[in-house]
Scaffold this active site. Structure first.
Site, PDB file in Angstrom:
ATOM      1  N   SER A 302     -78.041  39.991 -63.636  1.00  0.00           N
ATOM      2  CA  SER A 302     -77.109  40.634 -64.562  1.00  0.00           C
ATOM      3  C   SER A 302     -77.593  42.039 -64.876  1.00  0.00           C
ATOM      4  O   SER A 302     -78.803  42.308 -64.819  1.00  0.00           O
ATOM      5  CB  SER A 302     -77.022  39.844 -65.866  1.00  0.00           C
ATOM      6  OG  SER A 302     -78.246  39.933 -66.563  1.00  0.00           O
ATOM      7  N   ASP A 303     -76.672  42.923 -65.217  1.00  0.00           N
ATOM      8  CA  ASP A 303     -77.113  44.157 -65.851  1.00  0.00           C
ATOM      9  C   ASP A 303     -77.701  43.771 -67.207  1.00  0.00           C
ATOM     10  O   ASP A 303     -77.475  42.665 -67.715  1.00  0.00           O
ATOM     11  CB  ASP A 303     -75.968  45.167 -65.988  1.00  0.00           C
ATOM     12  CG  ASP A 303     -76.511  46.590 -66.205  1.00  0.00           C
ATOM     13  OD1 ASP A 303     -77.704  46.734 -66.541  1.00  0.00           O
ATOM     14  OD2 ASP A 303     -75.742  47.556 -66.062  1.00  0.00           O
ATOM     15  N   TRP A 304     -78.453  44.678 -67.796  1.00  0.00           N
ATOM     16  CA  TRP A 304     -79.255  44.363 -68.982  1.00  0.00           C
ATOM     17  C   TRP A 304     -78.367  44.023 -70.189  1.00  0.00           C
ATOM     18  O   TRP A 304     -77.772  44.905 -70.804  1.00  0.00           O
ATOM     19  CB  TRP A 304     -80.211  45.513 -69.258  1.00  0.00           C
ATOM     20  CG  TRP A 304     -81.543  45.349 -68.591  1.00  0.00           C
ATOM     21  CD1 TRP A 304     -82.759  45.445 -69.194  1.00  0.00           C
ATOM     22  CD2 TRP A 304     -81.824  45.040 -67.215  1.00  0.00           C
ATOM     23  NE1 TRP A 304     -83.764  45.194 -68.281  1.00  0.00           N
ATOM     24  CE2 TRP A 304     -83.227  44.945 -67.072  1.00  0.00           C
ATOM     25  CE3 TRP A 304     -81.029  44.788 -66.083  1.00  0.00           C
ATOM     26  CZ2 TRP A 304     -83.845  44.630 -65.866  1.00  0.00           C
ATOM     27  CZ3 TRP A 304     -81.648  44.482 -64.874  1.00  0.00           C
ATOM     28  CH2 TRP A 304     -83.031  44.407 -64.776  1.00  0.00           C
TER      29      TRP A 304
END
Ligand code: BGC
Length: 814
Positions: A302-304
């Site tokens: 995932s992106d952060w």
């Protein structure tokens, strides 16, 4: 009232059954569109994502088989708690961390930004930004840059580089992160992705293709939360990029397909929603397109903070939750995690089958073994841990082995390379009256707040007034160890000719002064104006002008100096209203060239390097000429109201300007040289016989159906350097599809380019191999890439609007 999000936060989701989760509207790709108010525009042909379940299992096909077997052996030894650890980030020395399992000899994983440098590090290089690398149109530069970056990541102990970027592609000229990626042209970006990824991975580091997919603006990329204490309720969800199937395939997915083809280890899913559901739980995008259609064998992280559910994301195709915790950007570990303990719980209560968790880990560990990261991989440099503000030591829950040498210098001789890359990326847009190259000028005046030294520190330079700009802001920035400013490099070079150099770096002063009052003793031979344009993550650009009154600065200088040479250090598109000013004799777009910026530009200004950069986008006359502006506001308050309809379909950048015959200032692919080049004798030879419209149905390999990657034609053209200086140029091949292709096909699309260096008077034959994919459109009905029947026009030229040679082919008879 407990919302689904608060239920998830409290971990209750994991104890619900699949059916309950589905009823609750939090499962799978439809997580949010399911609960959207009935709105026919949203439930129309796009803006809605079908469910694609279950998540396909990796097999390690395409060359990872041996590593896959090692990964299977590894997974077979894990406890359930260890499995949960393997898919969930935790605080630690790097921007993203997977904890070690010492009993299995596994030292953990270190994930570091970013696309132009290892950001959280000292003694590392700041390379040119993606937009600069793309401006070289040089496949060797792209590879070499990727390789050198990869070596630095590895030497600092990073297993995974959060690089490169193909999303944003550059749908909108205003998007704040376009500079991290390469070009709004999917073919150019596709080549850049493939070369960069091969470079990173040949150095032994895993590449991450990000941000998948539709991450075309920064505004509302994340939800608006009600921040009264902890992150619980969403006021408005992130924007939904609503993209139709054909546009998805031919534009936004195209370069990501190159990434899979290059065996990219990991993909980072984007923050925003895609056709109604979050990109990190969109099963159509992750399971359907990426893992099934493209045959991706690696893992999706995932992106952060881009994970918005546990079970739903796992089933939807997400393999690793980063950075693992909840809270803004996922960095508050004490707030819990959508994964972590919830994964254990969900497996134990039967909500998630352990085989899915095993597949997640197989996907993570196969590239690790494939790249030999289990063998003598450098430890994380302790200095990175100190510089990591994302998860400072005070937040660490686990022990980290930080015994390696501190502050290792990993730069090697990369400075020389960065200087060369910066010069090669510089685009000469205008050069009249032989203004350039400079010829031992008697006197030079340097203007502009971009000319001098950095005055505010070397990290994430910031949008400050004084100092040259070599990178944008946010996670894609770098931490400079030195910076050669244009002024410093000009002063050094000018000494050789005893040139008098004067300088004015205050834009306000310049814009508001009578310049003749400033200089001594007479009009300089050349007035060099350095201008900058900032862009950063989490914000879109407000305008396409150069910053800090740059236009006024040029006007003021050019009023009195009839040899005004403008250099821009910019994140991307600037409309350059001064371009027609008769006293503006030369313009150079130098973008973000990295740490050797001054040397790179001096090499071009003085002709030590003959410019060969080409625009990776179009420069229009006005900002309002561009299609597809970002959605900057909604005037309603509904939770799902942020929508961005990609109604322009394939018509972004030059595809749009060409389709509507709109005049532009400088077209896509344009860039001058100090020499002149000619093209002649274009020919096309088929490389395959009996070509039919539909590709052969071959077993899927990374990149999709391998038939799409088969070369079907070879186009050759002779290119000659007719001038009296050595230099490089870039013949470009554009394809016009036959009339039988469905409506909306752009008039011309880039499908080949090659950078050729030729000594004065020399000529060479250049070849472009056209793959089946290059001559196909995505047929939404059959869900296949098809070569349309009829005649294709192949045009070869020096830009998208300077087409010199034409050949016609008919691969499939009408
Ligand atoms: C960015 C990513 C980056 C990550 C870690 C996010 O905000 O969108 O590109 O890799 O942070 O820094």
């Amino acid at each position: 009232m407990a919302t689904f999000r608060s239920l998830l936060l409290s971990g209750l989701l994991a104890s619900t059954t699949k059916a309950q989760a589905f009823d609750a509207g939090v499962r799978g790709e439809d997580a949010f569109s399911y609960v959207q108010p009935l709105n026919t525009t949203i439930l129309g042909p796009y803006g809605h994502s079908p469910a694609v379940l279950p998540s396909p299992n990796t097999t390690g096909s395409g060359g990872w088989e041996e590593a896959f077997a090692k990964a299977q052996n590894f997974v077979s030894q894990l406890t359930l708690e260890e499995k949960a650890d393997m898919v969930t980030g935790q605080p630690g020395p790097c921007v993203g961390n997977i904890v070690a399992i010492p009993r299995l000899g596994f030292g953990g994983l270190c994930l570091q930004d970013g696309p132009l440098s290892i950001r959280v590090a000292d003694y590392a290089s700041v390379f040119s930004a993606g937009v600069s690398a793309a401006s070289t149109w040089d496949k060797n530069v792209l590879y070499e840059r990727g390789l050198a970056m990869g070596k630095e990541f590895k030497a600092k102990g990073a297993h995974i580089a959060l690089s490169p970027v193909a999303g944003p592609l550059g749908r909108s000229a205003y998007s704040g992160r376009n500079w991290e990626g390469f070009s709004p042209d999917p073919y150019l970006t596709g080549v850049a992705m493939e070369k960069t990824i091969r470079g990173h991975q040949d150095a032994g580091v895993q590449a991450t293709a990000k941000h998948y997919i539709g991450n075309e603006q920064e505004t509302q990329r994340n939800p608006t939360y009600d921040r009264n204490g902890t992150v619980t309720d969403v006021i408005q969800e992130a924007i939904s990029s609503n993209i139709d199937d054909r546009t998805m395939h031919e534009l936004y997915l195209w370069p990501f397909a190159n990434a899979v083809h290059a065996k990219c280890a990991s993909f980072m899913c984007a923050y925003q929603r895609l056709n109604g559901s979050y990109a990190c739980e969109n099963s159509k995008a992750l399971n359907g397109i990426l893992k099934e259609e493209l045959g991706f064998q690696g893992y999706v992280m995932s992106d952060w903070g881009g994970t918005h559910s546990g079970v739903a994301s796992i089933e939807g195709g997400l393999d690793m939750n980063m950075p693992g915790g909840l809270g803004p950007y996922g960095t508050v570990p004490e707030a819990g995690s959508f994964f972590g303990g919830n994964v254990t719980l969900a497996v134990n209560n039967g909500t998630v089958d352990v085989s899915r968790v095993d597949d997640m880990i197989l996907r993570i560990m196969t590239p690790y073994f494939w790249l030999g990261q289990d063998q003598d991989f450098p430890s994380v440099d302790p200095s990175s841990a100190d510089l990591n503000t994302f998860s400072p030591k005070s937040t660490w829950v686990r022990e980290w082995n930080l015994t390696g040498e501190r502050s290792r210098d990993v730069r090697g001789d990369h400075g020389e390379m960065i200087r060369r890359h910066g010069a090669e990326a510089t685009i000469l847009l205008k050069n009249e009256r032989n203004a350039l190259p400079l010829k031992a000028p008697k006197s030079i005046a340097v203007f502009g707040n971009d000319a001098g030294d950095d005055v505010m520190g070397f990290y994430n330079q910031g949008d400050f007034e004084y100092g040259t700009l070599v990178a944008g802001g946010g996670s894609g920035t770098g931490r400079l160890t030195y910076l050669v400013s244009p002024l410093a490099a000009i002063n050094a070079r000018a000494k050789e000719d005893n040139t008098l150099v004067q300088q004015w770096l205050n834009n306000t002063l310049i814009a508001n002064s009578n310049i003749t009052d400033l200089w001594i003793p007479e009009t300089p031979d050349a007035c060099l104006v350095f201008l900058k344009t900032w862009a950063e993550e989490a914000a879109d650009r407000q305008h396409l002008d150069v910053d800090w009154n740059g236009n006024e600065v040029v006007e003021s200088v050019a009023k009195f100096c009839n040899n005004t040479i403008v250099v821009t250090h910019s994140s991307g598109i600037n409309t350059l209203p001064f371009a027609d000013h008769p006293n503006v004799t030369a313009i150079l777009a130098a973008h973000y060239p990295g740490q050797e910026s001054g040397n790179s530009i001096v090499d071009v200004l003085y002709g030590d390097v003959n410019p060969s950069g080409k625009l990776p986008y179009t420069i229009a006359f006005n900002g309002s000429d561009y299609n597809a502006p970002p959605t900057t506001a909604v005037n309603t308050t509904g939770v799902y109201d942020w929508q961005s309809w990609f109604d322009e379909k394939l018509e972004i950048d030059y595809r749009y300007f060409d389709a509507h015959n709109i005049s532009v200032r400088y077209e896509f692919g344009f860039g001058l040289s100090y020499s002149t080049f000619e093209l002649s004798d274009a020919k096309a030879e088929p490389l395959a016989y009996g070509i039919i419209s539909k590709p052969e149905d071959l077993p899927i390999l990374p990149g999709g159906n391998p038939a799409l990657w088969e070369s079907v034609y070879n186009v050759t053209v002779s290119v000659a350097n007719k001038g009296d200086v050595d230099g490089a140029t870039v013949p470009q091949l554009y394809v016009t599809f036959p009339d039988s292709t469905p409506a909306g096909t752009p008039p011309r699309q880039l499908r080949g380019f090659e950078k050729v260096f030729l000594a004065a008077g020399e000529s060479q034959t250049v070849g472009f191999e056209l793959m089946r994919r290059d001559l196909s459109y995505w047929d939404v009905v059959s869900q296949e890439w098809l070569i349309p029947a009829g005649e294709f026009v192949l045009s070869v030229g020096f830009s998208s609007r300077d087409l010199k040679e034409v050949v016609k082919i008919t691969p499939v008879e009408a």
